[in-house]
Design an enzyme around this catalytic site. Structure first.
Site: not given
Length: 260
Positions: A56, A60-61, A112, A132, A170
């Site tokens: 996605h 942070d990805h 998400h 996520d 995570h």
């Protein structure tokens, strides 16, 4: 067999590095930061990065994608429904791609984010890159989707083989289990998992991957059909319709959002 190794990023992200010993090629999953991947490649100079897999669009990805793409020329695959930097292959639900000689299937799992996908490999021992969406003992927050969408997405993943290994992105396991205990304080499987995870985290060890069979026993978001979970949701005053698993899911997701 492939080796899947976590590279730590930021405070609690994992960039999963999928490695094929035979070809000395690897693939990086959700590299929000290029530095951990570049450091690994520099330490393993005979290896090449062939693919970057994105679940996605959150920074942070995807933050490390442009630098990694420029440095290695790796193919970038990601969800068709989201803006992914440097994407070469836009994946929709059910599409497959070959990565390191394995066939991976894209599964659309909105909730998400609106276009979130997971990657499933059913060859050899099955494994899932869940991003996520499905966490160890938890699930992602609803930033762009609805509770109904996330519930359906989790049910899709729950239909995969029970032995499927789950690689989420995570290190939330410990905090997720604290919530799971609040939902089902009498569940001995959750208590045992809490003890195990507490020991791992005390030594700064990784708690992943999980597997679906364990999630069925300890993840409240996959247990919304259980009477104790429904009763806990009702006790929070968030549940209007106890007969609907979707309503129970929405109630405990809202509870988790304010859980301390």
């Amino acid at each position: 067999m492939l080796r899947i190794e976590p590279l730590r990023a930021f405070s609690d992200n994992y960039i999963w590095l999928i490695q094929d010993e035979g070809s000395r090629q690897c693939a990086a999953v959700d590299p929000g930061d290029a530095a951990p991947v570049m450091a690994w490649l520099e330490a393993h100079h005979e290896w090449t990065l062939s693919d970057i897999l994105i679940t996605h669009h959150h920074a942070d990805h995807v933050g490390g994608v442009p630098l990694l793409k420029a440095a290695t020329g790796a193919r970038v695959a990601g969800p068709a429904g989201e803006e992914i930097p440097e994407r070469d292959l836009a994946l929709s639900d059910g599409q497959t791609l070959s990565v390191l000689g394995r066939s991976l299937q894209a599964i659309e799992v909105p909730g998400h984010t609106a276009g979130h996908i997971a990657y499933f490999c059913g060859e050899e021992h099955p494994w899932l890159l869940s991003g996520d969406t499905l966490f160890a003992a938890g699930c992602g927050r609803l930033f762009e989707g609805t509770a109904a969408q996330m519930h359906r997405s989790l049910q899709r993943l729950a239909a995969l083989p029970a032995e499927t290994l789950v690689y989420c992105t995570h290190e939330y396991t410990q905090s997720n289990l604290r919530f799971a205990q609040a939902v089902e304080p009498g569940n001995p499987e959750i208590a045992a998992r809490c003890r195990q995870v507490d020991e791992l985290r005390a030594d700064d060890q990784v708690t992943l991957p999980s597997h679906l069979a364990l999630e069925f026993r300890t993840n409240p978001f996959l247990r919304v059909d259980q009477p104790d979970v429904r009763a806990a949701a009702a006790a929070q005053g968030l549940l209007a319709d106890q007969s609907s698993p979707e309503a129970v899911f929405a109630a405990i997701r809202a509870w988790k959002d304010r859980f301390q």
